[in-house]
Design a protein around this motif. Structure first.
Motif, PDB file in Angstrom:
ATOM      1  N   LEU A   1       0.827  -1.201   0.000  1.00 53.24           N
ATOM      2  CA  LEU A   1       0.000   0.000   0.000  1.00 53.24           C
ATOM      3  C   LEU A   1       0.860   1.250   0.000  1.00 53.24           C
ATOM      4  N   VAL A   2       1.879   1.249   0.851  1.00 54.58           N
ATOM      5  CA  VAL A   2       2.751   2.424   0.923  1.00 54.58           C
ATOM      6  C   VAL A   2       3.523   2.602  -0.380  1.00 54.58           C
ATOM      7  N   LEU A   3       4.086   1.515  -0.895  1.00 54.95           N
ATOM      8  CA  LEU A   3       4.850   1.616  -2.139  1.00 54.95           C
ATOM      9  C   LEU A   3       3.958   1.998  -3.316  1.00 54.95           C
TER      10      LEU A   3
ATOM     11  N   ALA B   1       4.686   6.404   7.350  1.00 53.58           N
ATOM     12  CA  ALA B   1       3.429   5.696   7.105  1.00 53.58           C
ATOM     13  C   ALA B   1       3.598   4.199   7.293  1.00 53.58           C
ATOM     14  N   ASN B   2       4.716   3.676   6.813  1.00 49.36           N
ATOM     15  CA  ASN B   2       4.964   2.238   6.950  1.00 49.36           C
ATOM     16  C   ASN B   2       5.102   1.858   8.422  1.00 49.36           C
ATOM     17  N   ALA B   3       5.829   2.662   9.195  1.00 51.15           N
ATOM     18  CA  ALA B   3       5.997   2.376  10.622  1.00 51.15           C
ATOM     19  C   ALA B   3       4.660   2.426  11.359  1.00 51.15           C
ATOM     20  N   ALA B   4       3.836   3.417  11.012  1.00 51.33           N
ATOM     21  CA  ALA B   4       2.534   3.538  11.677  1.00 51.33           C
ATOM     22  C   ALA B   4       1.639   2.352  11.362  1.00 51.33           C
ATOM     23  N   LEU B   5       1.603   1.962  10.084  1.00 46.71           N
ATOM     24  CA  LEU B   5       0.757   0.837   9.707  1.00 46.71           C
ATOM     25  C   LEU B   5       1.246  -0.472  10.326  1.00 46.71           C
TER      26      LEU B   5
ATOM     27  N   ALA C   1      10.679  10.054   3.594  1.00 44.68           N
ATOM     28  CA  ALA C   1      10.355  10.174   5.016  1.00 44.68           C
ATOM     29  C   ALA C   1       8.880   9.877   5.264  1.00 44.68           C
ATOM     30  N   VAL C   2       8.022  10.399   4.390  1.00 44.67           N
ATOM     31  CA  VAL C   2       6.590  10.135   4.538  1.00 44.67           C
ATOM     32  C   VAL C   2       6.304   8.645   4.390  1.00 44.67           C
ATOM     33  N   MET C   3       6.977   7.993   3.444  1.00 40.71           N
ATOM     34  CA  MET C   3       6.790   6.554   3.263  1.00 40.71           C
ATOM     35  C   MET C   3       7.212   5.773   4.507  1.00 40.71           C
ATOM     36  N   LEU C   4       8.368   6.122   5.072  1.00 35.61           N
ATOM     37  CA  LEU C   4       8.846   5.407   6.259  1.00 35.61           C
ATOM     38  C   LEU C   4       7.908   5.607   7.447  1.00 35.61           C
TER      39      LEU C   4
END
Length: 317
Positions: free
Chosen positions: A13-15, A51-55, A46-49
């Motif tokens: 989803l993030v990618l 978002a990925n960490a939160a999910l 940074a936004v991807m990382l």
């Protein structure tokens, strides 16, 4: 496998979102890369990382709770379970873990019951041998010394009297040990009389002043429950006399709603942060055998407070 696909889906989803932004956003990358373009790319990373960490944090939160419970679970304090979510891929894992705890607690209780039963049988055997064999032998020696002392001249007479007194004290000690191993007064006169005899004996041998509070209205109890109450009181008073450096202890047995409660408090230095030893863990195991709950902690007035609560409506009572 569901957890694998769940993590894979979150990352996808993030990618996918990042790819869509690169495809449709009016952002180009030059060669060499301009400073503004690098700033945009790093901001997107940074936004991807984040978002990925939160999910992933949301997805793996049940595993973190399960891990914390696994590190703190104690089979001597049963009943702690992890809430099972209504839906989600970890429902089966959490349910399996809770079922494993149920099985382990049942097996622990069954093993403890067998061990304590064998221990009580061994105590009865040793007490019987002390009373019948050693006690009778010492009695015979005492009678022989008495007859010899009556015919012996001085100073042999005085030495025989000293030997007779030592033998008499040894006989009394053997009988005291036999009573502690096998509390006949519990079977013959009941729990209250047995606790009175126990506290009186400990007070006489240690100098600990024991106040007893046994209000009327205690219902008839199973022999197994009475034995657990007696052994916990015995171990608790022994610990107070040996380790608490106390001058006074209070032993109370009463009924509270649908439970029988044994309380033992003292004015010693308290339990502090000392780890539970074999004595307290043994009392917890005995309490679990009858569905009881044991708590040991600081006494509000100073010292230590031990409380054993056994429900009267337990199965088999």
């Amino acid at each position: 496998m569901f957890l694998f696909w769940r993590i894979f889906g979150l990352n996808a989803l993030v990618l996918g979102a990042a790819t869509a932004l690169l495809l449709w956003a009016p952002v180009t990358v030059s060669v060499p890369v301009l400073l503004t373009e690098a700033a945009v790319l790093l901001s997107g990373l940074a936004v991807m990382l984040v978002a990925n960490a939160a999910l992933l944090g949301v997805g793996l939160a049940p595993l973190n709770r399960l891990s914390r419970l696994m590190t703190t679970v104690d089979l001597l304090q049963p009943g702690r379970r992890l809430p099972v979510p209504g839906r989600g891929g970890l429902t089966g894992l959490i349910s399996t873990f809770n079922a494993m705890l149920d099985r382990l607690e049942a097996e622990r209780a069954d093993a403890s019951a067998r061990v304590l039963s064998a221990q009580e049988a061994e105590r009865r055997r040793i007490a019987r041998e002390l009373h019948d064999e050693v006690g009778q032998s010492l009695t015979a020696v005492l009678l022989s010394l008495s007859r010899l002392a009556d015919r012996a001249p001085e100073p042999l007479h005085a030495e025989l009297l000293d030997a007779q007194e030592v033998t008499r004290e040894s006989l009394a000690e053997v009988r005291r040990l036999a009573r502690r191993l096998r509390p006949d007064v519990l079977e013959d006169l009941g729990l209250s009389s047995a606790l009175i005899s126990l506290s009186t004996e400990i007070a006489a041998h240690t100098g600990l002043a024991v106040t007893r509070r046994f209000p009327p209205g205690l219902p008839p109890l199973d022999p197994e429950v009475e034995l657990v109450l007696y052994r916990v009181a015995q171990e608790g008073l022994t610990n107070v006399a040996r380790h608490a450096d106390a001058e006074h202890a209070e032993l109370e047995l009463h009924r509270a709603d649908d439970a029988v409660v044994l309380r033992l408090s003292d004015d010693g230095h308290g339990i502090g942060a000392v780890r539970e030893g074999a004595g307290i863990r043994g009392m917890r195991e005995r309490a679990l055998l009858v569905g009881g709950r044991l708590s040991v902690g600081p006494n509000p007035g100073g010292g230590t407070l031990l409380t054993l609560t056994i429900p009267l409506s337990r199965e088999g009572s």
